[in-house]
Design a protein around this motif. Structure first.
Motif, PDB file in Angstrom:
ATOM      1  N   SER A   1       0.818  -1.200   0.000  1.00  0.00           N
ATOM      2  CA  SER A   1       0.000   0.000   0.000  1.00  0.00           C
ATOM      3  C   SER A   1       0.857   1.258   0.000  1.00  0.00           C
ATOM      4  CB  SER A   1      -0.909  -0.010   1.233  1.00  0.00           C
ATOM      5  OG  SER A   1      -1.693   1.157   1.281  1.00  0.00           O
ATOM      6  N   CYS A   2       0.335   2.295  -0.631  1.00  0.00           N
ATOM      7  CA  CYS A   2       1.024   3.578  -0.701  1.00  0.00           C
ATOM      8  C   CYS A   2       0.016   4.709  -0.516  1.00  0.00           C
ATOM      9  CB  CYS A   2       1.727   3.714  -2.049  1.00  0.00           C
ATOM     10  SG  CYS A   2       2.472   5.336  -2.352  1.00  0.00           S
ATOM     11  N   SER A   3       0.250   5.556   0.472  1.00  0.00           N
ATOM     12  CA  SER A   3      -0.575   6.741   0.681  1.00  0.00           C
ATOM     13  C   SER A   3       0.233   7.958   0.268  1.00  0.00           C
ATOM     14  CB  SER A   3      -0.998   6.863   2.145  1.00  0.00           C
ATOM     15  OG  SER A   3      -1.866   5.816   2.491  1.00  0.00           O
ATOM     16  N   PRO A   4      -0.197   8.668  -0.781  1.00  0.00           N
ATOM     17  CA  PRO A   4       0.592   9.796  -1.286  1.00  0.00           C
ATOM     18  C   PRO A   4       0.432  11.020  -0.401  1.00  0.00           C
ATOM     19  CG  PRO A   4      -1.432   9.620  -2.532  1.00  0.00           C
ATOM     20  CD  PRO A   4      -1.407   8.444  -1.578  1.00  0.00           C
ATOM     21  N   ILE A   5       1.213  12.032  -0.715  1.00  0.00           N
ATOM     22  CA  ILE A   5       1.088  13.307  -0.041  1.00  0.00           C
ATOM     23  C   ILE A   5      -0.275  13.901  -0.393  1.00  0.00           C
ATOM     24  CG2 ILE A   5       1.961  15.690  -0.055  1.00  0.00           C
ATOM     25  CD1 ILE A   5       4.773  14.476  -0.406  1.00  0.00           C
ATOM     26  N   SER A   6      -0.899  14.527   0.572  1.00  0.00           N
ATOM     27  CA  SER A   6      -2.218  15.096   0.353  1.00  0.00           C
ATOM     28  C   SER A   6      -2.193  16.072  -0.820  1.00  0.00           C
ATOM     29  CB  SER A   6      -2.661  15.832   1.626  1.00  0.00           C
ATOM     30  OG  SER A   6      -3.901  16.459   1.431  1.00  0.00           O
ATOM     31  N   GLY A   7      -3.142  15.877  -1.747  1.00  0.00           N
ATOM     32  CA  GLY A   7      -3.206  16.749  -2.911  1.00  0.00           C
ATOM     33  C   GLY A   7      -2.492  16.206  -4.137  1.00  0.00           C
TER      34      GLY A   7
ATOM     35  N   ARG B   1      -2.010  13.614  -7.012  1.00  0.00           N
ATOM     36  CA  ARG B   1      -2.902  12.688  -7.688  1.00  0.00           C
ATOM     37  C   ARG B   1      -2.164  11.619  -8.489  1.00  0.00           C
ATOM     38  NH1 ARG B   1      -6.708  16.784 -10.798  1.00  0.00           N
ATOM     39  NH2 ARG B   1      -7.777  14.881 -11.449  1.00  0.00           N
ATOM     40  N   SER B   2      -0.863  11.785  -8.624  1.00  0.00           N
ATOM     41  CA  SER B   2      -0.079  10.798  -9.374  1.00  0.00           C
ATOM     42  C   SER B   2       0.716   9.933  -8.410  1.00  0.00           C
ATOM     43  CB  SER B   2       0.868  11.520 -10.335  1.00  0.00           C
ATOM     44  OG  SER B   2       1.817  10.610 -10.869  1.00  0.00           O
ATOM     45  N   VAL B   3       0.637   8.635  -8.626  1.00  0.00           N
ATOM     46  CA  VAL B   3       1.424   7.681  -7.836  1.00  0.00           C
ATOM     47  C   VAL B   3       2.134   6.734  -8.793  1.00  0.00           C
ATOM     48  CG1 VAL B   3       1.390   5.791  -6.177  1.00  0.00           C
ATOM     49  CG2 VAL B   3      -0.098   7.774  -5.827  1.00  0.00           C
ATOM     50  N   SER B   4       3.428   6.618  -8.619  1.00  0.00           N
ATOM     51  CA  SER B   4       4.228   5.696  -9.431  1.00  0.00           C
ATOM     52  C   SER B   4       4.838   4.643  -8.529  1.00  0.00           C
ATOM     53  CB  SER B   4       5.353   6.441 -10.151  1.00  0.00           C
ATOM     54  OG  SER B   4       4.856   7.388 -11.048  1.00  0.00           O
ATOM     55  N   TRP B   5       5.042   3.473  -9.084  1.00  0.00           N
ATOM     56  CA  TRP B   5       5.658   2.362  -8.356  1.00  0.00           C
ATOM     57  C   TRP B   5       6.945   1.935  -9.056  1.00  0.00           C
ATOM     58  CZ3 TRP B   5       3.964   0.153  -3.815  1.00  0.00           C
ATOM     59  CH2 TRP B   5       2.677   0.499  -3.378  1.00  0.00           C
ATOM     60  N   TYR B   6       7.966   1.607  -8.230  1.00  0.00           N
ATOM     61  CA  TYR B   6       9.252   1.182  -8.750  1.00  0.00           C
ATOM     62  C   TYR B   6       9.733  -0.035  -7.961  1.00  0.00           C
ATOM     63  CZ  TYR B   6       9.353   5.817 -10.824  1.00  0.00           C
ATOM     64  OH  TYR B   6       9.048   6.945 -11.534  1.00  0.00           O
ATOM     65  N   GLN B   7      10.485  -0.857  -8.661  1.00  0.00           N
ATOM     66  CA  GLN B   7      11.165  -1.977  -8.025  1.00  0.00           C
ATOM     67  C   GLN B   7      12.656  -1.634  -8.013  1.00  0.00           C
ATOM     68  OE1 GLN B   7      12.342  -5.623 -10.187  1.00  0.00           O
ATOM     69  NE2 GLN B   7      10.941  -6.749  -8.836  1.00  0.00           N
TER      70      GLN B   7
ATOM     71  N   LEU C   1       9.277   0.774  -4.102  1.00  0.00           N
ATOM     72  CA  LEU C   1       9.117   2.185  -3.756  1.00  0.00           C
ATOM     73  C   LEU C   1       7.937   2.778  -4.492  1.00  0.00           C
ATOM     74  CD1 LEU C   1      12.874   3.144  -4.114  1.00  0.00           C
ATOM     75  CD2 LEU C   1      11.600   3.327  -1.988  1.00  0.00           C
ATOM     76  N   CYS C   2       7.204   3.627  -3.810  1.00  0.00           N
ATOM     77  CA  CYS C   2       6.210   4.400  -4.525  1.00  0.00           C
ATOM     78  C   CYS C   2       6.590   5.870  -4.401  1.00  0.00           C
ATOM     79  CB  CYS C   2       4.782   4.142  -4.029  1.00  0.00           C
ATOM     80  SG  CYS C   2       4.306   5.032  -2.552  1.00  0.00           S
ATOM     81  N   ALA C   3       6.171   6.634  -5.377  1.00  0.00           N
ATOM     82  CA  ALA C   3       6.458   8.058  -5.392  1.00  0.00           C
ATOM     83  C   ALA C   3       5.195   8.804  -5.778  1.00  0.00           C
ATOM     84  CB  ALA C   3       7.567   8.367  -6.394  1.00  0.00           C
ATOM     85  N   SER C   4       4.942   9.912  -5.105  1.00  0.00           N
ATOM     86  CA  SER C   4       3.767  10.708  -5.461  1.00  0.00           C
ATOM     87  C   SER C   4       4.200  12.074  -5.976  1.00  0.00           C
ATOM     88  CB  SER C   4       2.825  10.858  -4.260  1.00  0.00           C
ATOM     89  OG  SER C   4       3.253  11.847  -3.345  1.00  0.00           O
TER      90      SER C   4
END
Lengths: 113, 112
Positions: B22-28, B30-36, B90-93
């Motif tokens: 699971s990944c919760s992004p920074i508030s506001g 809208r883009s979430v990317s996932w990396y290995q 890793l996820c990145a927002s």
């Protein structure tokens, strides 16, 4: 296609300068630079966009040559805190590919006292 | 402002099992990317979501899937785990997907 970073590793003494290069075989819309310290998440340094200007802050700056599909990161008067692995991430042109960041394998930078 | 939160931080799974991260992004954001991330391959792009839509995906087998919810939280699922899936995920927002991205601390997955 993964961008190629060079050098793979570099060792500096505090106060010395370094340049890290990132080269892509594809046309680019953007280049992103990140630094990751051991055991930590990557941290954003800067982003360069097609048609944009050279970016920088304090002693770290970067350039983006769109025609050559290359970017360089310049670290001036390095500090111990600059140590880490530097990644460039490239975003392609159009078709949503600019939302897909393809990262190089990283450059390990070590700054010694 | 809270950063990107990934849960769990560590996971040990057996070959053949499935896992959900699971990944919760920074508030506001809208883009979430996932990396290995693996020592040999560096950061490999898995997929990117924006407003619940997958806009791009990397070259991973169909065992890797993801989704994004209306609150921008994202999950990724890996089915039929293989030893080679052991990695840091890793996820990145970011605001729009091509702006400054903030990474979470990652989930360390070990497949035994």
């Amino acid at each position: 296609q993964q961008p190629v970073q060079s050098p793979q590793a570099v060792i500096l003494r505090e106060g010395e300068d370094a340049v890290i290069n990132c080269s892509s075989s594809k046309a680019l819309y953007s280049v992103h630079w990140y630094r990751q310290k051991h055991g930590e998440a990557p941290v954003f340094l800067m982003i360069l966009l097609k048609g944009g200007e050279q970016k920088g802050h304090e002693k770290i700056s970067a350039s983006f040559n769109e025609k050559k599909q290359q970017s360089s990161l310049y670290l001036t008067a390095s500090q111990l805190s600059y140590s880490g692995t530097y990644f460039c991430g490239t975003g392609g042109l159009g078709g949503g590919s600019n939302y897909k960041l393809t990262f190089g394998k990283g450059t390990l930078l070590t700054v010694n006292p | 402002k809270a950063g990107v939160t990934q849960t769990p931080r560590y996971l040990i799974k057996t070959r053949g099992q499935q896992v959900t991260l699971s990944c919760s992004p920074i508030s506001g954001h809208r883009s979430v990317s996932w990396y290995q991330q693996t020592p040999g391959q560096g950061l490999q792009f898995l997929f990117e979501y924006f407003s619940e839509t997958q806009r791009n995906k990397g070259n991973f087998p169909g065992r890797f899937s993801g989704r994004q919810f209306s609150n921008s939280r994202s999950e990724m699922n890996v089915s039929t785990l293989e030893l080679g899936d052991s990695a840091l995920y890793l996820c990145a927002s970011s605001l729009t997907g091509n702006t400054e991205a903030f990474f979470g601390q990652g989930t360390r997955l070990t497949v035994v």
